[in-house]
Motif scaffolding. Structure first.
Motif, PDB file in Angstrom:
ATOM      1  N   ALA A  96       0.842  -1.192   0.000  1.00  0.00           N
ATOM      2  CA  ALA A  96       0.000   0.000   0.000  1.00  0.00           C
ATOM      3  C   ALA A  96       0.880   1.247   0.000  1.00  0.00           C
ATOM      4  N   TYR A  97       0.488   2.230  -0.785  1.00  0.00           N
ATOM      5  CA  TYR A  97       1.245   3.466  -0.928  1.00  0.00           C
ATOM      6  C   TYR A  97       0.333   4.643  -0.617  1.00  0.00           C
ATOM      7  N   LYS A  98       0.804   5.538   0.243  1.00  0.00           N
ATOM      8  CA  LYS A  98      -0.032   6.650   0.684  1.00  0.00           C
ATOM      9  C   LYS A  98       0.272   7.930  -0.094  1.00  0.00           C
ATOM     10  N   TRP A  99      -0.749   8.459  -0.775  1.00  0.00           N
ATOM     11  CA  TRP A  99      -0.713   9.821  -1.281  1.00  0.00           C
ATOM     12  C   TRP A  99      -2.137  10.251  -1.618  1.00  0.00           C
ATOM     13  N   ASP A 100      -2.325  11.546  -1.713  1.00  0.00           N
ATOM     14  CA  ASP A 100      -3.623  12.143  -1.997  1.00  0.00           C
ATOM     15  C   ASP A 100      -3.757  12.347  -3.498  1.00  0.00           C
ATOM     16  N   VAL A 101      -4.714  11.683  -4.123  1.00  0.00           N
ATOM     17  CA  VAL A 101      -4.837  11.789  -5.578  1.00  0.00           C
ATOM     18  C   VAL A 101      -5.256  13.190  -6.020  1.00  0.00           C
ATOM     19  N   ALA A 102      -5.772  13.993  -5.100  1.00  0.00           N
ATOM     20  CA  ALA A 102      -6.133  15.371  -5.435  1.00  0.00           C
ATOM     21  C   ALA A 102      -4.912  16.280  -5.553  1.00  0.00           C
ATOM     22  N   ASP A 103      -3.755  15.797  -5.135  1.00  0.00           N
ATOM     23  CA  ASP A 103      -2.500  16.557  -5.144  1.00  0.00           C
ATOM     24  C   ASP A 103      -1.668  16.127  -6.354  1.00  0.00           C
ATOM     25  N   PHE A 104      -1.559  17.009  -7.339  1.00  0.00           N
ATOM     26  CA  PHE A 104      -0.869  16.670  -8.581  1.00  0.00           C
ATOM     27  C   PHE A 104       0.559  16.211  -8.335  1.00  0.00           C
ATOM     28  N   ASP A 105       1.315  16.971  -7.551  1.00  0.00           N
ATOM     29  CA  ASP A 105       2.715  16.630  -7.304  1.00  0.00           C
ATOM     30  C   ASP A 105       2.846  15.322  -6.541  1.00  0.00           C
ATOM     31  N   ALA A 106       1.930  15.069  -5.608  1.00  0.00           N
ATOM     32  CA  ALA A 106       1.968  13.819  -4.845  1.00  0.00           C
ATOM     33  C   ALA A 106       1.743  12.626  -5.764  1.00  0.00           C
ATOM     34  N   CYS A 107       0.887  12.785  -6.769  1.00  0.00           N
ATOM     35  CA  CYS A 107       0.654  11.700  -7.724  1.00  0.00           C
ATOM     36  C   CYS A 107       1.903  11.417  -8.545  1.00  0.00           C
ATOM     37  N   GLN A 108       2.589  12.472  -8.967  1.00  0.00           N
ATOM     38  CA  GLN A 108       3.826  12.294  -9.710  1.00  0.00           C
ATOM     39  C   GLN A 108       4.851  11.520  -8.888  1.00  0.00           C
ATOM     40  N   GLU A 109       5.008  11.929  -7.643  1.00  0.00           N
ATOM     41  CA  GLU A 109       5.982  11.275  -6.764  1.00  0.00           C
ATOM     42  C   GLU A 109       5.546   9.856  -6.408  1.00  0.00           C
ATOM     43  N   GLY A 110       4.256   9.665  -6.182  1.00  0.00           N
ATOM     44  CA  GLY A 110       3.745   8.338  -5.843  1.00  0.00           C
ATOM     45  C   GLY A 110       3.982   7.336  -6.954  1.00  0.00           C
ATOM     46  N   VAL A 111       3.720   7.749  -8.182  1.00  0.00           N
ATOM     47  CA  VAL A 111       3.933   6.857  -9.316  1.00  0.00           C
ATOM     48  C   VAL A 111       5.419   6.546  -9.482  1.00  0.00           C
ATOM     49  N   LYS A 112       6.271   7.530  -9.292  1.00  0.00           N
ATOM     50  CA  LYS A 112       7.714   7.289  -9.366  1.00  0.00           C
ATOM     51  C   LYS A 112       8.150   6.250  -8.331  1.00  0.00           C
ATOM     52  N   LYS A 113       7.594   6.341  -7.136  1.00  0.00           N
ATOM     53  CA  LYS A 113       7.926   5.386  -6.079  1.00  0.00           C
ATOM     54  C   LYS A 113       7.471   3.972  -6.451  1.00  0.00           C
TER      55      LYS A 113
END
Length: 240
Positions: A51-68
């Motif tokens: 499981a990976y935690k990030w807020d999909v409403a946050d554009f930058d968090a999505c970029q970083e989450g996908v990279k992870k």
């Protein structure tokens, strides 16, 4: 080589069922979640799915989450945009924050996540994106102008993005669930739920596994001729 899939809102309800189904298809699955740490931990212990935690409403968090996820599991081949919230009330009582929160998460999250994976899919000549809409995005629902608008937007987003990916082997489809037996529906007042059930021809709520099976069909490698479609899974409640 196993395909890599991200399921947003993937540790509970419909998302949990989808995550488990995709793992059962032999995929390496990353389940995204936003807030409930204990629920996510229990999910991973029970299923073996990270499981990976990030807020999909946050554009930058999505970029970083996908990279992870890509660093851990590999390039993302499958994206299921399932994350969603409700802030139900009539427009008379709805403040701007309740409107914006739902739009940003339910619709904005689809853009943010697709933006993070789409170029890679195009470059590799393969991809599967499934966006989870709603019967209420097709038919509307009293007290849900924010939710209905966001979910309706998902269906338009799906049709437009499908045209961008079609020639590159990237399909984009949607599923519009009806009322499914999840925590979200369990929060509906009993008298309201009774009225809803009376309108469902099959006479029951749907099951999360039934939505997951629809996703499984759309993300299959042999489903390359299905794109820009919305699969309604609603017990016959709304035929559209």
């Amino acid at each position: 080589m196993a395909r890599v899939a991200i399921v947003t809102g993937g540790t509970r309800g419909i998302g949990e069922a989808i995550s488990i189904a995709l793992k059962g298809m032999g995929m390496k699955v990353a389940a995204n979640y936003a807030g409930n740490e204990e629920r996510a931990r229990q999910f991973s212990e029970r299923t073996g799915i990270p499981a990976y935690k990030w807020d999909v409403a946050d554009f930058d968090a999505c970029q970083e989450g996908v990279k992870k996820v890509e660093a851990d599991l590999g390039a993302v081949d499958v994206l299921v945009n399932n994350a969603g919230i409700t802030r139900d009330t009539t427009i008379k009582r709805m403040d701007h924050q309740k409107w914006q929160d739902v739009i940003d998460t339910n619709l904005g999250g689809c853009f943010n996540m697709a933006k993070a994976v789409f170029d890679g899919m195009l470059g590799r000549g393969y991809g599967r994106i499934v966006n989870i809409g709603s019967i209420n995005g097709q038919a509307g629902q009293y007290g849900q102008v924010n939710y209905a608008a966001a979910k309706s937007g998902i269906h338009g987003f799906t049709k437009a993005l499908a045209q961008e990916g079609a020639r590159a082997g990237v399909t984009v489809n949607a599923i519009a669930p009806g009322y499914i037996d999840t925590d979200m529906v369990a929060a509906v007042p009993e008298e309201v739920l009774g009225k809803i059930l009376a309108k469902i021809p099959v006479g029951r709520l749907g099951k999360a596994d039934e939505i997951a099976r629809g996703v499984g069909f759309l993300v299959d490698e042999n489903a390359g001729f299905v794109t820009g479609s919305t699969l309604s899974i609603n017990g016959g409640q709304h035929m559209y």
